[in-house]
Design a protein around this motif. Structure first.
Motif, PDB file in Angstrom:
ATOM      1  N   ARG A   1     -52.673 -44.937 -56.240  1.00  0.00           N
ATOM      2  CA  ARG A   1     -51.451 -45.677 -56.565  1.00  0.00           C
ATOM      3  C   ARG A   1     -50.440 -44.852 -57.363  1.00  0.00           C
ATOM      4  O   ARG A   1     -49.477 -45.404 -57.883  1.00  0.00           O
ATOM      5  CB  ARG A   1     -51.805 -46.946 -57.345  1.00  0.00           C
ATOM      6  CG  ARG A   1     -52.729 -47.876 -56.588  1.00  0.00           C
ATOM      7  CD  ARG A   1     -52.854 -49.216 -57.295  1.00  0.00           C
ATOM      8  NE  ARG A   1     -53.813 -50.086 -56.612  1.00  0.00           N
ATOM      9  CZ  ARG A   1     -53.535 -50.832 -55.562  1.00  0.00           C
ATOM     10  NH1 ARG A   1     -52.313 -50.787 -55.056  1.00  0.00           N
ATOM     11  NH2 ARG A   1     -54.445 -51.604 -55.006  1.00  0.00           N
TER      12      ARG A   1
ATOM     13  N   TRP B   1     -45.209 -45.218 -58.941  1.00  0.00           N
ATOM     14  CA  TRP B   1     -46.430 -45.854 -59.433  1.00  0.00           C
ATOM     15  C   TRP B   1     -46.525 -47.245 -58.832  1.00  0.00           C
ATOM     16  O   TRP B   1     -45.562 -48.022 -58.874  1.00  0.00           O
ATOM     17  CB  TRP B   1     -46.404 -45.926 -60.956  1.00  0.00           C
ATOM     18  CG  TRP B   1     -47.609 -46.587 -61.567  1.00  0.00           C
ATOM     19  CD1 TRP B   1     -48.910 -46.410 -61.206  1.00  0.00           C
ATOM     20  CD2 TRP B   1     -47.599 -47.519 -62.646  1.00  0.00           C
ATOM     21  NE1 TRP B   1     -49.744 -47.171 -61.999  1.00  0.00           N
ATOM     22  CE2 TRP B   1     -48.960 -47.867 -62.906  1.00  0.00           C
ATOM     23  CE3 TRP B   1     -46.604 -48.079 -63.441  1.00  0.00           C
ATOM     24  CZ2 TRP B   1     -49.327 -48.753 -63.906  1.00  0.00           C
ATOM     25  CZ3 TRP B   1     -46.968 -48.966 -64.446  1.00  0.00           C
ATOM     26  CH2 TRP B   1     -48.313 -49.299 -64.668  1.00  0.00           C
ATOM     27  N   GLU B   2     -47.681 -47.562 -58.250  1.00  0.00           N
ATOM     28  CA  GLU B   2     -47.930 -48.869 -57.656  1.00  0.00           C
ATOM     29  C   GLU B   2     -49.143 -49.493 -58.348  1.00  0.00           C
ATOM     30  O   GLU B   2     -50.272 -49.412 -57.855  1.00  0.00           O
ATOM     31  CB  GLU B   2     -48.175 -48.740 -56.158  1.00  0.00           C
ATOM     32  CG  GLU B   2     -47.002 -48.141 -55.403  1.00  0.00           C
ATOM     33  CD  GLU B   2     -47.317 -47.856 -53.950  1.00  0.00           C
ATOM     34  OE1 GLU B   2     -46.844 -48.624 -53.089  1.00  0.00           O
ATOM     35  OE2 GLU B   2     -48.051 -46.879 -53.690  1.00  0.00           O
ATOM     36  N   PRO B   3     -48.927 -50.126 -59.511  1.00  0.00           N
ATOM     37  CA  PRO B   3     -50.067 -50.666 -60.270  1.00  0.00           C
ATOM     38  C   PRO B   3     -50.795 -51.783 -59.538  1.00  0.00           C
ATOM     39  O   PRO B   3     -51.983 -51.994 -59.757  1.00  0.00           O
ATOM     40  CB  PRO B   3     -49.417 -51.187 -61.559  1.00  0.00           C
ATOM     41  CG  PRO B   3     -47.973 -51.411 -61.198  1.00  0.00           C
ATOM     42  CD  PRO B   3     -47.649 -50.361 -60.186  1.00  0.00           C
ATOM     43  N   THR B   4     -50.086 -52.522 -58.673  1.00  0.00           N
ATOM     44  CA  THR B   4     -50.693 -53.568 -57.860  1.00  0.00           C
ATOM     45  C   THR B   4     -50.103 -53.474 -56.455  1.00  0.00           C
ATOM     46  O   THR B   4     -49.057 -52.851 -56.259  1.00  0.00           O
ATOM     47  CB  THR B   4     -50.430 -54.973 -58.439  1.00  0.00           C
ATOM     48  OG1 THR B   4     -49.045 -55.318 -58.216  1.00  0.00           O
ATOM     49  CG2 THR B   4     -50.739 -55.029 -59.925  1.00  0.00           C
ATOM     50  N   PRO B   5     -50.740 -54.093 -55.473  1.00  0.00           N
ATOM     51  CA  PRO B   5     -50.173 -54.074 -54.112  1.00  0.00           C
ATOM     52  C   PRO B   5     -48.796 -54.719 -54.030  1.00  0.00           C
ATOM     53  O   PRO B   5     -48.058 -54.483 -53.065  1.00  0.00           O
ATOM     54  CB  PRO B   5     -51.210 -54.859 -53.292  1.00  0.00           C
ATOM     55  CG  PRO B   5     -52.478 -54.735 -54.056  1.00  0.00           C
ATOM     56  CD  PRO B   5     -52.084 -54.702 -55.500  1.00  0.00           C
ATOM     57  N   ARG B   6     -48.425 -55.526 -55.016  1.00  0.00           N
ATOM     58  CA  ARG B   6     -47.149 -56.234 -54.985  1.00  0.00           C
ATOM     59  C   ARG B   6     -46.094 -55.615 -55.895  1.00  0.00           C
ATOM     60  O   ARG B   6     -44.974 -56.122 -55.981  1.00  0.00           O
ATOM     61  CB  ARG B   6     -47.354 -57.700 -55.382  1.00  0.00           C
ATOM     62  CG  ARG B   6     -48.225 -58.481 -54.410  1.00  0.00           C
ATOM     63  CD  ARG B   6     -48.371 -59.927 -54.875  1.00  0.00           C
ATOM     64  NE  ARG B   6     -49.141 -60.714 -53.917  1.00  0.00           N
ATOM     65  CZ  ARG B   6     -48.609 -61.380 -52.905  1.00  0.00           C
ATOM     66  NH1 ARG B   6     -47.307 -61.323 -52.703  1.00  0.00           N
ATOM     67  NH2 ARG B   6     -49.364 -62.082 -52.088  1.00  0.00           N
ATOM     68  N   THR B   7     -46.429 -54.539 -56.583  1.00  0.00           N
ATOM     69  CA  THR B   7     -45.514 -53.962 -57.573  1.00  0.00           C
ATOM     70  C   THR B   7     -45.389 -52.458 -57.367  1.00  0.00           C
ATOM     71  O   THR B   7     -46.396 -51.773 -57.160  1.00  0.00           O
ATOM     72  CB  THR B   7     -46.015 -54.226 -59.007  1.00  0.00           C
ATOM     73  OG1 THR B   7     -46.233 -55.628 -59.176  1.00  0.00           O
ATOM     74  CG2 THR B   7     -45.005 -53.745 -60.037  1.00  0.00           C
ATOM     75  N   SER B   8     -44.165 -51.958 -57.400  1.00  0.00           N
ATOM     76  CA  SER B   8     -43.948 -50.514 -57.336  1.00  0.00           C
ATOM     77  C   SER B   8     -42.816 -50.133 -58.282  1.00  0.00           C
ATOM     78  O   SER B   8     -41.834 -50.854 -58.427  1.00  0.00           O
ATOM     79  CB  SER B   8     -43.608 -50.079 -55.908  1.00  0.00           C
ATOM     80  OG  SER B   8     -42.354 -50.575 -55.512  1.00  0.00           O
TER      81      SER B   8
ATOM     82  N   HIS C   1     -41.082 -56.119 -57.700  1.00  0.00           N
ATOM     83  CA  HIS C   1     -42.279 -56.940 -57.889  1.00  0.00           C
ATOM     84  C   HIS C   1     -42.157 -58.143 -56.959  1.00  0.00           C
ATOM     85  O   HIS C   1     -41.263 -58.973 -57.104  1.00  0.00           O
ATOM     86  CB  HIS C   1     -42.402 -57.392 -59.340  1.00  0.00           C
ATOM     87  CG  HIS C   1     -43.613 -58.254 -59.597  1.00  0.00           C
ATOM     88  ND1 HIS C   1     -44.895 -57.770 -59.484  1.00  0.00           N
ATOM     89  CD2 HIS C   1     -43.726 -59.564 -59.944  1.00  0.00           C
ATOM     90  CE1 HIS C   1     -45.757 -58.736 -59.758  1.00  0.00           C
ATOM     91  NE2 HIS C   1     -45.068 -59.832 -60.039  1.00  0.00           N
TER      92      HIS C   1
ATOM     93  N   GLN D   1     -43.864 -61.468 -55.211  1.00  0.00           N
ATOM     94  CA  GLN D   1     -44.881 -62.505 -55.163  1.00  0.00           C
ATOM     95  C   GLN D   1     -44.649 -63.365 -53.912  1.00  0.00           C
ATOM     96  O   GLN D   1     -43.655 -63.189 -53.197  1.00  0.00           O
ATOM     97  CB  GLN D   1     -44.824 -63.370 -56.423  1.00  0.00           C
ATOM     98  CG  GLN D   1     -45.166 -62.626 -57.700  1.00  0.00           C
ATOM     99  CD  GLN D   1     -46.655 -62.335 -57.831  1.00  0.00           C
ATOM    100  OE1 GLN D   1     -47.476 -62.846 -57.056  1.00  0.00           O
ATOM    101  NE2 GLN D   1     -47.007 -61.502 -58.793  1.00  0.00           N
TER     102      GLN D   1
END
Length: 504
Positions: free
Chosen positions: A253, A285-292, A312, A314
């Motif tokens: 990520r 940086w992509e801390p979650t699949p839904r956030t970059s 982000h 949702q």
């Protein structure tokens, strides 16, 4: 009161007043034929509509001197939307013919065209492509003059803006090693009441990018040249770049970003000269699949540079923050302008009495009042923007904000514009939706000595679905401009009854 030549020649006046009856009759005929044709045109989405409205206006302040204190404006606006999506071709078009009649000042009667059309064609499968587009809308000529939100509030500070764009492109795949692309572009922008700002933009782009063989390393080498060809014997300007960009995945990520290059231009008044090396460094940086989160810093021929993006996403909401810094030509803003506001996608009442948010069958014309004067030409834009959208079964909330610093002569004279807007649509029942909206913008323009000019707008509207494709609404809006210059101050209230009839 004697009217000026510019007031007499407001956008559309000469072109449409003499041909109004024929134009309206023709478009109504097209609408009816389209409605009949839709039933047999497989694969085509054809949406003819007619908007009927009656609007009450009041007017205080010295800015709108050609408009009476109280006015009733009747509107008949036929429109036609067309969509077609095939395996090789996508076509989309929306056309409106806005016809306005003023009860107390028939000399203000006018017609305006607004349209946006595009064709995306794959001429040779996965190899040769062609994109064509054209738009027509009315835009503010100079933000340091009287600024109005729509065509109902008459002013000579609005003009018809027409754009044409053609973009051919060629792609070639070298197995899984690399992909080559060559693109061209030709753009034309014309202003009916300010021909000195007309321009042609020609662009050339070529790139070679890494293919699927490269797992952790991505790379792309590119060349780009953009020429701004001015009319009326103005100096033509250009810039060109030669870049090599890299991306390296440290972890699943986290990606390191870097680039080097060389830039050359004949753009005047820069801090660091007209050409030189460029570089950038940053990360995604992509801390979650839904956030970059993506950010870079670097150096370009005009000085320090930076970029930032946070997204982000949702299921029912989206947050987006951007910072963009680049040399921009005012004609590129016209080319990138959304003629129709697509913030709210059209929705219909769900089956079984479900409650959903209703939005107009025909998208509203975008109100773009934050652009610089159309005679500005090239400028360095440093723009922050943020948006938040939240959707639920019963409501749709939108919040946007921006801050832009413009160096009108790069490295020299600058101005600042910032503000934001918000809207909230709430489904009162299965067929009725209420919408609240507000907007505020502060302008510190160079031509006005960077004085504080505040522009406000607030509105409320109730929309009710009458039939399957028809809606009625009642709404009110208050607009106001506060300026140290008394000639620019004005306030106006609009109360409108509207009926949108879908003929399909």
């Amino acid at each position: 009161m004697e009217r000026t030549e510019m007031e007499i020649n407001r956008p559309g006046t000469k072109d449409f007043l003499m041909a109004r009856k024929a134009a309206v009759a023709g478009i109504f005929g097209s609408v009816l034929l389209a409605g009949a044709h839709q039933a047999v045109a497989a694969g085509w989405e054809i949406s003819p509509n007619v908007t009927l409205s009656e609007t009450f206006l009041d007017n205080s302040g010295q800015a709108l001197t050609d408009q009476s204190n109280h006015e009733y404006v009747s509107e008949v606006t036929p429109s036609l939307g067309v969509r077609k999506e095939g395996r090789r071709v996508k076509l989309s078009a929306l056309y409106r013919l806005q016809n306005l009649w003023y009860s107390n000042a028939s000399d203000l009667d006018n017609s305006y065209q607004q349209y946006a059309a595009s064709v995306n064609a794959e001429l040779l499968r996965k190899v040769l492509f062609l994109d064509l587009s054209t738009t027509r809308t009315q835009q503010i000529i100079d933000p340091n003059n009287v600024v109005t939100f729509d065509n109902l509030a008459t002013t000579s500070n609005r003009t018809d803006v027409t754009t044409y764009s053609a973009k051919p492109s060629y792609a070639h795949q070298f197995g899984d090693f690399a992909e080559a692309r060559v693109n061209g572009s030709f753009d034309h922008v014309s202003y009916s009441d300010s021909a000195t700002a007309d321009s042609d933009n020609i662009g050339y782009f070529a790139s070679l990018a890494s293919g699927n063989r490269f797992d952790r390393v991505d790379w792309v080498g590119s060349f780009k040249r953009v020429e701004f060809l001015q009319r009326q014997n103005k100096n033509d300007e250009y810039y060109q770049t030669l870049l090599l960009d890299f991306g390296y995945k440290f972890r699943k990520r986290l990606t390191f970003i870097a680039g080097v290059g060389y830039e050359n231009s004949n753009i005047q008044n820069t801090d660091t000269g007209e050409s030189g090396g460029s570089w950038k460094i940053g990360a995604k940086w992509e801390p979650t699949p839904r956030t970059s989160v993506t950010g870079t810093v670097g150096q370009r021929f005009f000085g320090n540079s930076a970029s930032f993006q946070l997204v982000h996403q949702q299921k029912t909401s989206q947050l987006r923050i951007n910072f963009v810094q680049n040399i921009t030509h005012v004609s590129q803003l016209a080319l990138g302008n959304n003629v129709f506001d697509s913030t709210f996608a059209n929705t219909n009442t769900g089956g079984g009495g479900n409650t959903t948010v209703l939005t107009p069958n025909v998208p509203a014309v975008s109100e773009n009042i934050s652009s610089p004067s159309i005679t500005t030409g090239l400028f360095l834009s440093k723009r922050w923007s943020a948006s938040y959208i939240k959707k639920t079964h019963r409501s749709l909330f939108n919040l946007r904000g921006f801050h832009e610093n413009r160096e009108l002569t790069v490295g020299g004279t600058n101005e600042n514009v910032f503000g934001g807007d918000s809207s909230w649509a709430w489904a009162i029942g299965s067929r009725t939706t209420s919408t609240l909206s507000g907007r505020w913008e502060r302008q510190k323009l160079a031509a006005a000595g960077k004085q504080d000019d505040d522009i406000w707008s607030a509105g409320v509207e109730i929309t009710h679905q009458i039939g399957k494709n028809s809606q009625g609404s009642i709404g009110a809006r208050r607009v106001k401009r506060d300026s140290p210059s008394s000639a620019l101050n004005y306030e106006q209230t609009q109360i409108a009854l509207k009926l949108v009839i879908g003929l399909y």
